[in-house]
Design a protein around this motif. Structure first.
Motif, mmCIF file in Angstrom:
data_model
loop_
_atom_site.group_PDB
_atom_site.id
_atom_site.type_symbol
_atom_site.label_atom_id
_atom_site.label_comp_id
_atom_site.label_asym_id
_atom_site.label_seq_id
_atom_site.Cartn_x
_atom_site.Cartn_y
_atom_site.Cartn_z
ATOM 1 N N ILE A 1 0.839 -1.203 0.000
ATOM 2 C CA ILE A 1 0.000 0.000 0.000
ATOM 3 C C ILE A 1 0.869 1.246 0.000
ATOM 4 O O ILE A 1 0.600 2.211 -0.734
ATOM 5 C CB ILE A 1 -0.941 -0.008 1.219
ATOM 6 N N GLU A 2 1.929 1.256 0.798
ATOM 7 C CA GLU A 2 2.798 2.429 0.861
ATOM 8 C C GLU A 2 3.557 2.626 -0.445
ATOM 9 O O GLU A 2 3.857 3.759 -0.816
ATOM 10 C CB GLU A 2 3.754 2.291 2.038
ATOM 11 N N LYS A 3 3.863 1.532 -1.156
ATOM 12 C CA LYS A 3 4.512 1.672 -2.463
ATOM 13 C C LYS A 3 3.554 2.277 -3.488
ATOM 14 O O LYS A 3 3.951 3.083 -4.319
ATOM 15 C CB LYS A 3 5.001 0.304 -2.956
ATOM 16 N N ILE A 4 2.286 1.860 -3.434
ATOM 17 C CA ILE A 4 1.292 2.440 -4.344
ATOM 18 C C ILE A 4 1.047 3.904 -4.003
ATOM 19 O O ILE A 4 0.963 4.759 -4.874
ATOM 20 C CB ILE A 4 -0.018 1.635 -4.278
ATOM 21 N N ARG B 1 -0.125 4.319 -10.291
ATOM 22 C CA ARG B 1 0.452 3.077 -9.763
ATOM 23 C C ARG B 1 -0.646 2.094 -9.384
ATOM 24 O O ARG B 1 -0.504 0.878 -9.551
ATOM 25 C CB ARG B 1 1.357 3.380 -8.554
ATOM 26 N N PHE B 2 -1.745 2.614 -8.857
ATOM 27 C CA PHE B 2 -2.888 1.757 -8.526
ATOM 28 C C PHE B 2 -3.415 1.074 -9.787
ATOM 29 O O PHE B 2 -3.633 -0.149 -9.807
ATOM 30 C CB PHE B 2 -3.984 2.593 -7.867
ATOM 31 N N ASP B 3 -3.615 1.841 -10.857
ATOM 32 C CA ASP B 3 -4.098 1.276 -12.119
ATOM 33 C C ASP B 3 -3.083 0.301 -12.712
ATOM 34 O O ASP B 3 -3.458 -0.736 -13.284
ATOM 35 C CB ASP B 3 -4.395 2.396 -13.120
ATOM 36 N N HIS B 4 -1.804 0.629 -12.591
ATOM 37 C CA HIS B 4 -0.746 -0.243 -13.099
ATOM 38 C C HIS B 4 -0.771 -1.594 -12.384
ATOM 39 O O HIS B 4 -0.627 -2.648 -13.014
ATOM 40 C CB HIS B 4 0.613 0.448 -12.906
ATOM 41 N N TRP B 5 -0.991 -1.559 -11.073
ATOM 42 C CA TRP B 5 -1.035 -2.803 -10.304
ATOM 43 C C TRP B 5 -2.251 -3.634 -10.699
ATOM 44 O O TRP B 5 -2.156 -4.855 -10.811
ATOM 45 C CB TRP B 5 -1.071 -2.499 -8.807
#
Length: 330
Positions: free
Chosen positions: A202-205, A247-251
């Motif tokens: 979560i912190e990476k996103i 980043r959320f969409d990428h994940w």
């Protein structure tokens, strides 16, 4: 007109004596018992002073402030802090932060709210303007949550991590809901997201300010239903140029691609190695839905051609053997 002594009646007055009389020795009255200090003029003055102190903005050395409270933000963005530092450098600190005396370290303070302002001011090397209030842990949490709701509202995922920290710290659900201004059902949504995703991911996103609770919740549901390890979805870091929302969409794209690949792999029929009487592998048989496939090894290609040329009699014999075994089992 002389001002009336505001402490009259609070402190004793030495007795008046005749000039020719021997002056008696004066002893100050003993301090009032604690039970009397809780009320009356002395207590009123003490409370007034405390109230004034709590409302007075003070200049505090940033080195005396411990940032040891519960975090309600995912990191501090460098660009965000740089812009705030530039604004304070030009116009001064317009809004004070809130501190409370450190419960364990004398002469030091804990941040209740205003961490971004504090981080920006530390970079300027000046004192920070602060209100200081004596607060319990619960009061500090409520003040922190209410301040954030009035200012830059934390994102859903930031509130989710904050709520988790509060739960681990032993706060009652009522306090958590009041601090974050959320309902009981919303806390269950947050709990499911924390169950699905490790904090490190979560912190990476990041805070994902434009991603609402519903998308996080639906994604968490899929992760839990598929019993997937979120850390295995991406190999390597996120691309450097992506924002938190990106980043959320990428994940999600990586997760969906990984799920599709897993389904394809799961759809492959099981295989059975076929060996000769001497134990040499001559091929493999794959068993699927209404389908059996034989694939010869490289050294058994001629054998495969022979099977193709004699398929009719081979399968008639195999089918008759199957019927015979079925009749015997009946």
């Amino acid at each position: 007109m002389a001002r009336k002594n505001m402490f009259e009646g609070i402190t004793p007055t030495p007795p008046q004596t005749d000039e020719n009389a021997t002056a008696p020795s004066y002893r100050p009255a003993r301090s009032s018992p604690e039970v009397f200090q809780q009320s009356g003029p002395i207590a009123a003055i003490r409370n007034d002073l405390r109230t004034v102190g709590a409302r007075t903005v003070q200049d505090i050395d940033t080195a005396l402030i411990e940032d040891s409270g519960l975090k309600d933000r995912i990191g501090l963005l460098d660009d965000d802090i740089a812009d705030l530092r530039e604004s304070i450098s030009r116009h001064g600190q317009q809004v004070p932060i809130l501190l409370r005396p450190h419960p364990a370290l004398s002469g030091r303070y804990q941040v209740v709210y205003g961490r971004r302002r504090l981080a920006a001011i530390k970079g300027l090397g000046i004192t920070v303007k602060a209100l200081i209030r004596t607060l319990s842990d619960e009061e500090a949490v409520l003040a922190q949550g209410q301040e954030n709701n009035l200012r830059k509202d934390p994102s859903f995922i930031e509130k989710t991590l904050f709520a988790g920290d509060l739960e681990e710290a032993g706060y009652e659900p009522r306090i958590i809901q009041d601090a974050l201004n959320i309902s009981r059902s919303h806390t269950s949504h947050m709990r499911k997201v924390r169950e699905a995703f490790p904090r490190e991911l979560i912190e990476k996103i990041g805070p994902t300010p434009s991603v609402g609770w519903k998308r996080w919740y639906e994604l968490a549901t899929k992760v839990l239903q598929q019993k997937r390890d979120p850390n295995s979805v991406l190999h390597g870091p996120f691309p450097a140029a992506l924002t938190s929302d990106q980043r959320f969409d990428h994940w999600i794209k990586a997760f969906e691609a990984h799920s599709s690949q897993s389904k394809k792999q799961g759809a492959k029929p099981p295989t059975l190695a076929v060996q000769s009487n001497s134990g040499v592998k001559i091929g493999s048989i794959a068993v699927g839905k209404n389908k059996v496939t034989f694939q010869a090894d490289a050294g058994s290609v001629e054998f495969a051609h022979w099977i193709a040329g004699h398929a009719g009699e081979i399968f008639q014999r195999l089918h008759q053997e199957y019927l015979t075994q079925s009749d015997n089992q009946d």
